[in-house]
Motif scaffolding. Structure first.
Motif: not given
Length: 356
Positions: A247-249, A256-261, A266-267, A272-273
């Motif tokens: 759900q958090e992902l 946004t974190a994934r869009a930053k690379g 790592a996300v 998320a954790l």
């Protein structure tokens, strides 16, 4: 913050004391049955039928009640037996009662003596905890670490996600005693794999054995019981945490974190954790009391002389001081676990504030 913590600690101790007091008062209504367990020949005396034998039994019974302190009134107030001239009414017994003596003893660190053996209750409880605490503590730690690692991998969506989820759901549906018996039949069975001993931890060890040999024997005896507790606790923790991570992902900050690379792992670890842990912290606070309850089943299956077997034997033999002491100890652990969960909430989410 400090005052809120002290207030919650005070309420926790008050709740534990109320629980132990209720158990004490309810259990001590059955004093006749408890005293008869210390009179093995009472049935023979009654069966003889003579007046002298009956008198002898009554004298022995009164002596046992006096020795156990059961001849005193139960509480500060109680009902007075009705007579021909008066009906039932309440009367004040003063401080010479069973509850007050137990109350003062607990404040002084004395939980009383066992009706069955005459040993101090604290000694019997701590002897049993020497087996139960390592068992439940190790199982709780391994279950939490395994759930954290496995949930993060499952949330990343690997190809083996579906079969592992199905396996966890199937394992979650099995009762603890079934899991324990399966481990016993598979890994302590000469017909299959005789890798671990089935029972005998409470048997006398070889006095000439080295400390390393005794430690190895102890660890071998604890592998299967610990595994049974871990396997029953793991599915619930893992499935809950995996659902929360999934759900958090899907939230905006993870996108946004994934869009930053950032990579998916790592996300999960860095973003998320921590948010996903909030509902899991409640489960962790419930985990240790649940493992203590499960220890009763495991200790019976694997013949471990721990807390579970001690309380089961105390209940069957009406050994009320041991039973009340065990309830007091278990209730304290349960409520302190809830207090620990509140502290973990503050660590996981600084936005949470305690309200007095």
């Amino acid at each position: 913050m400090a005052w809120s913590l002290l207030w919650r600690l005070f309420r926790t101790l008050l709740a534990v004391w109320a629980l132990a007091s209720v158990v004490f008062l309810l259990s001590h209504y059955d004093t006749d049955t408890a005293s008869q367990f210390t009179l093995p020949d009472s049935s023979e005396l009654i069966g003889a039928g003579s007046t002298s034998d009956s008198t002898q039994y009554q004298a022995a019974h009164s002596a046992v009640l006096h020795r156990l302190g059961l001849d005193l009134p139960l509480f500060y107030v109680g009902r007075k037996a009705p007579s021909r001239t008066s009906s039932t009414r309440w009367q004040w017994h003063g401080f010479a009662n069973q509850y007050h003596r137990w109350f003062i003893g607990v404040l002084q660190g004395d939980l009383g003596k066992s009706f069955r053996t005459g040993q101090a209750v604290g000694t019997r409880l701590f002897s049993a905890l020497a087996y139960t605490l390592p068992l439940t503590g190790t199982a709780a730690l391994l279950a939490i670490l395994a759930a954290l690692a496995l949930a993060q991998r499952l949330a990343a969506g690997p190809w083996w996600q579906r079969p592992v989820r199905s396996l966890l759901v199937s394992l979650h549906a099995l009762p603890l005693f079934v899991v324990a018996l399966l481990l016993l039949l598979l890994f302590a069975n000469p017909e299959v794999f005789a890798w671990f001993p089935a029972y005998g931890l409470d048997q006398p060890t070889n006095a000439t054995a080295s400390p390393w040999a005794r430690t190895a024997t102890y660890l071998l005896h604890m592998v299967l019981p610990t595994s049974a507790l871990v396997l029953t606790a793991l599915p619930d923790l893992t499935l809950q945490l995996t659902a929360a991570l999934t759900q958090e992902l899907g939230t905006d900050y993870a996108t946004t974190a994934r869009a930053k690379g950032l990579s998916g792992s790592a996300v999960i670890r860095h973003h998320a954790l921590r948010n996903a842990l909030l509902p899991t912290l409640t489960q962790i606070s419930e985990l240790l009391p649940a493992l203590v309850a499960g220890a009763l089943v495991v200790e019976v299956v694997f013949a471990l002389p721990g807390m579970g077997r001690l309380l089961a034997d105390a209940a069957s033999s009406r050994d009320y001081p041991v039973l009340v002491g065990g309830v007091l100890l278990t209730g304290a652990a349960r409520l302190l676990a809830l207090l620990l969960a509140d502290l973990l909430y503050l660590w996981a989410d600084p936005r949470i504030r305690w309200q007095p």
